[in-house]
Scaffold this motif. Structure first.
Motif, mmCIF file in Angstrom:
data_model
loop_
_atom_site.group_PDB
_atom_site.id
_atom_site.type_symbol
_atom_site.label_atom_id
_atom_site.label_comp_id
_atom_site.label_asym_id
_atom_site.label_seq_id
_atom_site.Cartn_x
_atom_site.Cartn_y
_atom_site.Cartn_z
ATOM 1 N N TRP A 40 8.295 -3.553 18.469
ATOM 2 C CA TRP A 40 8.482 -2.919 17.163
ATOM 3 C C TRP A 40 9.820 -3.285 16.537
ATOM 4 O O TRP A 40 9.938 -3.326 15.302
ATOM 5 C CB TRP A 40 8.327 -1.407 17.300
ATOM 6 N N ALA A 41 10.833 -3.555 17.346
ATOM 7 C CA ALA A 41 12.108 -4.007 16.785
ATOM 8 C C ALA A 41 11.944 -5.368 16.121
ATOM 9 O O ALA A 41 12.533 -5.634 15.066
ATOM 10 C CB ALA A 41 13.175 -4.067 17.872
ATOM 11 N N ALA A 42 11.127 -6.233 16.707
ATOM 12 C CA ALA A 42 10.864 -7.540 16.091
ATOM 13 C C ALA A 42 10.127 -7.368 14.772
ATOM 14 O O ALA A 42 10.395 -8.085 13.794
ATOM 15 C CB ALA A 42 10.058 -8.418 17.042
ATOM 16 N N LEU A 43 9.181 -6.422 14.724
ATOM 17 C CA LEU A 43 8.503 -6.137 13.457
ATOM 18 C C LEU A 43 9.507 -5.666 12.411
ATOM 19 O O LEU A 43 9.472 -6.119 11.256
ATOM 20 C CB LEU A 43 7.426 -5.079 13.663
ATOM 21 N N ALA A 44 10.424 -4.782 12.812
ATOM 22 C CA ALA A 44 11.456 -4.311 11.884
ATOM 23 C C ALA A 44 12.300 -5.473 11.371
ATOM 24 O O ALA A 44 12.598 -5.565 10.173
ATOM 25 C CB ALA A 44 12.337 -3.267 12.566
ATOM 26 N N ASP A 45 12.681 -6.372 12.276
ATOM 27 C CA ASP A 45 13.489 -7.530 11.867
ATOM 28 C C ASP A 45 12.731 -8.418 10.888
ATOM 29 O O ASP A 45 13.290 -8.873 9.870
ATOM 30 C CB ASP A 45 13.894 -8.349 13.093
ATOM 31 N N LEU A 76 4.484 -5.744 4.518
ATOM 32 C CA LEU A 76 3.817 -5.238 5.720
ATOM 33 C C LEU A 76 2.433 -5.847 5.877
ATOM 34 O O LEU A 76 2.043 -6.270 6.976
ATOM 35 C CB LEU A 76 3.719 -3.720 5.660
ATOM 36 N N ASP A 77 1.676 -5.907 4.794
ATOM 37 C CA ASP A 77 0.332 -6.473 4.868
ATOM 38 C C ASP A 77 0.367 -7.944 5.291
ATOM 39 O O ASP A 77 -0.539 -8.425 5.972
ATOM 40 C CB ASP A 77 -0.381 -6.321 3.520
ATOM 41 N N GLU A 78 1.426 -8.653 4.908
ATOM 42 C CA GLU A 78 1.584 -10.046 5.337
ATOM 43 C C GLU A 78 1.963 -10.132 6.821
ATOM 44 O O GLU A 78 1.559 -11.062 7.525
ATOM 45 C CB GLU A 78 2.672 -10.726 4.504
ATOM 46 N N LEU A 79 2.740 -9.139 7.282
ATOM 47 C CA LEU A 79 3.283 -9.188 8.645
ATOM 48 C C LEU A 79 2.303 -8.741 9.717
ATOM 49 O O LEU A 79 2.354 -9.244 10.850
ATOM 50 C CB LEU A 79 4.519 -8.282 8.732
ATOM 51 N N LEU A 80 1.450 -7.803 9.402
ATOM 52 C CA LEU A 80 0.609 -7.213 10.451
ATOM 53 C C LEU A 80 -0.203 -8.244 11.232
ATOM 54 O O LEU A 80 -0.257 -8.176 12.465
ATOM 55 C CB LEU A 80 -0.287 -6.132 9.847
ATOM 56 N N PRO A 81 -0.828 -9.212 10.577
ATOM 57 C CA PRO A 81 -1.561 -10.218 11.366
ATOM 58 C C PRO A 81 -0.664 -11.010 12.309
ATOM 59 O O PRO A 81 -1.105 -11.434 13.384
ATOM 60 C CB PRO A 81 -2.183 -11.120 10.300
ATOM 61 N N LEU A 82 0.596 -11.206 11.919
ATOM 62 C CA LEU A 82 1.528 -11.962 12.754
ATOM 63 C C LEU A 82 1.920 -11.188 14.008
ATOM 64 O O LEU A 82 2.417 -11.763 14.978
ATOM 65 C CB LEU A 82 2.780 -12.325 11.955
ATOM 66 N N HIS A 83 1.698 -9.866 13.967
ATOM 67 C CA HIS A 83 2.031 -9.020 15.120
ATOM 68 C C HIS A 83 0.769 -8.452 15.769
ATOM 69 O O HIS A 83 0.850 -7.462 16.506
ATOM 70 C CB HIS A 83 2.975 -7.896 14.674
ATOM 71 N N GLN A 87 -6.017 -5.298 12.357
ATOM 72 C CA GLN A 87 -7.149 -4.369 12.374
ATOM 73 C C GLN A 87 -6.815 -3.005 11.798
ATOM 74 O O GLN A 87 -7.719 -2.184 11.592
ATOM 75 C CB GLN A 87 -7.661 -4.192 13.812
ATOM 76 N N LEU A 88 -5.555 -2.722 11.536
ATOM 77 C CA LEU A 88 -5.164 -1.394 11.080
ATOM 78 C C LEU A 88 -5.747 -1.083 9.710
ATOM 79 O O LEU A 88 -5.766 -1.931 8.817
ATOM 80 C CB LEU A 88 -3.634 -1.281 11.027
ATOM 81 N N GLY A 89 -6.186 0.157 9.547
ATOM 82 C CA GLY A 89 -6.775 0.593 8.296
ATOM 83 C C GLY A 89 -5.743 1.142 7.327
ATOM 84 O O GLY A 89 -4.537 1.170 7.608
ATOM 85 N N GLU A 90 -6.230 1.637 6.201
ATOM 86 C CA GLU A 90 -5.337 2.083 5.131
ATOM 87 C C GLU A 90 -4.450 3.244 5.568
ATOM 88 O O GLU A 90 -3.243 3.252 5.280
ATOM 89 C CB GLU A 90 -6.154 2.478 3.901
ATOM 90 N N GLU A 91 -5.007 4.218 6.236
ATOM 91 C CA GLU A 91 -4.207 5.375 6.652
ATOM 92 C C GLU A 91 -3.090 4.955 7.599
ATOM 93 O O GLU A 91 -1.943 5.416 7.487
ATOM 94 C CB GLU A 91 -5.105 6.411 7.310
ATOM 95 N N GLU A 92 -3.391 4.069 8.515
ATOM 96 C CA GLU A 92 -2.391 3.603 9.473
ATOM 97 C C GLU A 92 -1.324 2.761 8.773
ATOM 98 O O GLU A 92 -0.129 2.893 9.063
ATOM 99 C CB GLU A 92 -3.073 2.784 10.568
ATOM 100 N N ARG A 93 -1.745 1.920 7.857
ATOM 101 C CA ARG A 93 -0.779 1.090 7.129
ATOM 102 C C ARG A 93 0.147 1.958 6.281
ATOM 103 O O ARG A 93 1.344 1.679 6.175
ATOM 104 C CB ARG A 93 -1.512 0.071 6.253
ATOM 105 N N ARG A 94 -0.405 2.993 5.680
ATOM 106 C CA ARG A 94 0.424 3.884 4.866
ATOM 107 C C ARG A 94 1.440 4.606 5.751
ATOM 108 O O ARG A 94 2.608 4.736 5.377
ATOM 109 C CB ARG A 94 -0.456 4.891 4.134
ATOM 110 N N TYR A 95 1.017 5.053 6.927
ATOM 111 C CA TYR A 95 1.949 5.717 7.834
ATOM 112 C C TYR A 95 3.092 4.772 8.207
ATOM 113 O O TYR A 95 4.267 5.159 8.184
ATOM 114 C CB TYR A 95 1.235 6.192 9.109
ATOM 115 N N ILE A 96 2.741 3.559 8.573
ATOM 116 C CA ILE A 96 3.773 2.596 8.961
ATOM 117 C C ILE A 96 4.697 2.296 7.789
ATOM 118 O O ILE A 96 5.925 2.267 7.938
ATOM 119 C CB ILE A 96 3.135 1.301 9.507
#
Length: 236
Positions: A40-45, A76-83, A87-96
């Motif tokens: 998750w630190a890499a995602l933050a970076d 975030l939408d660009e990054l999620l596939p890279l990590h 598969q995350l849905g709208e509710e999960e993406r909004r939380y993140i």
């Protein structure tokens, strides 16, 4: 003629709050609840690395005014596939995405701000949007008198409108207002518009291998180790 200092505005991401550590801890706990183990630190970076390029699209006029929450979501939408999180849905993406509303302050911040507040007007001057900054302040116990955002002026730092806009809205001359930041480039832009400047280093903002903003790059008006020393230096 030099005026008396009346107000201090603060850069927020990195200066007031530990965005990297907060995101890693928050999403680490969320991931554990959902059986997701990631760096998750890499995602933050990676997310933060898109911060300036995205705002530059707005500053340059390539796209119209867009608040930071929306820019964060696009990144975030660009990054999620890279990590491996496509598969995350709208509710999960909004939380993140709203993790930026839940960032925690450095350990010296609350005490220092409460002391400074007794003598000066204190507030934010951040590229974060108003809802983000207000939600963060409520959760983190940050005692702002006022919340100034790039959204207030529809201009992202380091455009002059942000620094001069804060002075104008407080009915102050630029040198009656101080910007406190952990970033030399932010302070240079504020000084160019006549604001006073305070540098507080945050040497782990970008993690254990940080290479920039470890020391003041100019003779800023005040250089302090933390907000408590800043209060000491300003007689608060």
């Amino acid at each position: 003629m030099t005026h008396e200092l009346k107000a201090i505005v603060f850069d927020v991401f990195g200066t007031v709050v530990d965005w990297r550590g907060s995101i890693a801890a928050d999403l680490g706990a969320w991931g554990a609840r959902h059986g997701l183990v990631r760096d998750w630190a890499a995602l933050a970076d990676d997310w933060r690395a898109r911060y300036q390029p995205q705002m530059e699209r707005v500053r340059s006029g390539a796209i119209g005014w867009t608040v930071l929450d929306a820019l964060h979501r696009q990144a975030l939408d660009e990054l999620l596939p890279l990590h491996g999180l496509q598969q995350l849905g709208e509710e999960e993406r909004r939380y993140i995405n709203r993790v930026w509303h839940r960032l925690n302050p450095w350990s010296d911040v609350r005490e220092g701000l409460w002391r400074l507040k007794q003598r000066h007007v204190i507030g934010t001057l951040s590229n974060g949007n108003v809802a983000l900054l207000v939600n963060m302040a409520k959760q983190a116990g940050l005692p702002w008198d006022v919340v100034f955002s790039a959204e207030s002026f529809q201009a992202y730092k380091p455009l002059p409108e942000t620094y001069l806009g804060a002075a104008r809205m407080l009915d102050l001359a630029p040198d009656e207002l101080m910007l406190c930041a952990a970033h030399n480039d932010d302070l240079a832009a504020a000084r160019a518009q006549g604001l006073r400047t305070a540098f507080v280093a945050r040497p782990t903002e970008y993690g254990p291998h940080q290479r920039k903003d470890l020391a003041p790059a100019q003779a800023w008006d005040v250089v302090a180790a933390d907000f408590i020393e800043l209060a000491d230096r300003l007689g608060a």
